[in-house]
Design a protein around this motif. Sequence first.
Motif, mmCIF file in Angstrom:
data_model
loop_
_atom_site.group_PDB
_atom_site.id
_atom_site.type_symbol
_atom_site.label_atom_id
_atom_site.label_comp_id
_atom_site.label_asym_id
_atom_site.label_seq_id
_atom_site.Cartn_x
_atom_site.Cartn_y
_atom_site.Cartn_z
ATOM 1 N N UNK A 40 0.843 -1.189 0.000
ATOM 2 C CA UNK A 40 0.000 0.000 0.000
ATOM 3 C C UNK A 40 0.879 1.241 0.000
ATOM 4 N N UNK A 41 1.172 1.784 -1.181
ATOM 5 C CA UNK A 41 1.986 3.002 -1.248
ATOM 6 C C UNK A 41 1.196 4.266 -0.951
ATOM 7 N N UNK A 75 -7.096 7.210 7.385
ATOM 8 C CA UNK A 75 -6.863 5.763 7.292
ATOM 9 C C UNK A 75 -6.098 5.359 6.042
ATOM 10 N N UNK A 76 -5.565 6.316 5.296
ATOM 11 C CA UNK A 76 -4.955 6.019 4.003
ATOM 12 C C UNK A 76 -3.857 4.967 4.103
ATOM 13 N N UNK A 77 -3.045 5.027 5.135
ATOM 14 C CA UNK A 77 -1.928 4.086 5.268
ATOM 15 C C UNK A 77 -2.290 2.848 6.076
ATOM 16 N N UNK A 78 -3.522 2.772 6.555
ATOM 17 C CA UNK A 78 -3.906 1.653 7.416
ATOM 18 C C UNK A 78 -4.342 0.424 6.638
ATOM 19 N N UNK A 79 -4.748 0.616 5.400
ATOM 20 C CA UNK A 79 -5.289 -0.501 4.630
ATOM 21 C C UNK A 79 -4.169 -1.392 4.106
ATOM 22 N N UNK A 83 -3.912 -0.354 -1.573
ATOM 23 C CA UNK A 83 -4.147 1.081 -1.813
ATOM 24 C C UNK A 83 -5.629 1.390 -2.057
ATOM 25 N N UNK A 84 -6.363 1.488 -0.986
ATOM 26 C CA UNK A 84 -7.813 1.721 -1.051
ATOM 27 C C UNK A 84 -8.123 3.151 -0.636
ATOM 28 N N UNK A 85 -9.109 3.746 -1.312
ATOM 29 C CA UNK A 85 -9.598 5.070 -0.919
ATOM 30 C C UNK A 85 -11.067 5.164 -1.266
ATOM 31 N N UNK A 138 -9.886 0.001 -4.929
ATOM 32 C CA UNK A 138 -8.468 -0.294 -4.734
ATOM 33 C C UNK A 138 -7.730 0.193 -5.977
ATOM 34 N N UNK A 139 -6.839 1.139 -5.803
ATOM 35 C CA UNK A 139 -6.136 1.765 -6.915
ATOM 36 C C UNK A 139 -4.787 1.059 -7.115
#
Length: 415
Positions: free
Chosen positions: A31-32, A150-154, A157-159, A231-232
């Motif tokens: 997850x970047x 929560x960007x780095x918690x997944x 790479x989900x948003x 998921x990107x």
Amino acid sequence: MSPHPNLTEHFVNTLNTLCGRYLREGEVVPNPGVVSPERPFMAQANPPNPAWGKGEPSRVRGLGEVFGEMPTAALSDEIITPGEGRVRALISVGGNPVGAWPDQLKTIEAMKHLDLNVSIDIKMSQTAKMADYVIAPKLSLERPDLTVLTDSWYPEPYAHYTPAMVEAEDDVIEEWEFFWGIAHRLASELNLPGGPLPMDKKPTTDQVLDVVAAKSRIPLDQIREADGGAIFSGEVVRVDAKTPGTDVRLDVAPADLVEEIGEIRAQPIVSGAGYLPGEDFSHRLISRRMREFYNSSGRDISGLTARDGGTNPAFMNSRDGAEFGIEDGEIIEIESSRATILGVAAFSDDVPSGVISMAHSWGDVPEKDQDVRSIGGSTNRLVNNEEAYDPITGMARQSAIPVNIRPAKKPVSSG
């Protein structure tokens, strides 16, 4: 929350390093980030960069900034202690100091010392009840929002961007509107990752999000187009080679942590649950999570409180119940060197003898203790924030607290 948190985390990081739990050159970064700015991932360690010892010092206990923030565990003292620099105003955004800060008795005193106490909350929390002003914010479905925190918690790479789903009713505002209004009146700026917000005319929430995510790895417009989130994973990000000439290694034995280890080894081994000779305690109270709640959130939702009736049970071993004359479901007193609270005993033999296990951020002010069956007990009242605190973060001992237990002396309301 237990003693020596920095040393514990260092041991975990050291163990993970020795076991090789890190990405190598050429491996895919799971997850970047999506909303976070693009950045390189290098196959190398980072040089030491202490997060403390910088910025403005605290006026109490020799503490100071950690990651650019002052220690919350010392804020009660900063409010109470007279003199230049005393904190006189507090704005809590969804926070609940009376329910969560270590040393509830001192926190209550601090709330009374404030010249201005503002609570921005969706409910009348313990703190809101003591506030000068309570500002009602919009609920999550009443405003546009983006998964920034929560960007780095997944794990991938989900948003997710969502517009407001329902129209807000009554006199409510968004949290950012409150601070924008103050800054506007003070002719001040609000700086975000993409630059300052416009102050001549109040922006919309979507315009604020545009500034928040101005440097996001995936453009916000693309995130908005993904109805329901996504998921990107289109662009694979890999770990780059280390910088030429770099030879940084993890320091497994920093001098300050070696000194702390020496202090621990020098501590006497004592009987009972205390830490020092002469302390007479039978149990240690450890913190725990409850599946249905997050700190003090969820306690006012009847569907979540149905199982335990709205309390945070005092889980204990049934053998301890027999030894101390306590019955399952009985109200007990839990006493530390600082204070006494009430709890509802709940036998659970996965809790070792000599241990009481309770969730934190429950209960209310001491005058409400008789309602323990419906509001729970405030474990942070058992904490002395000037005792056994971490010398860097100021974090008080909020778990593994030496306590004594006994059946409640007086009849207590059934709630």
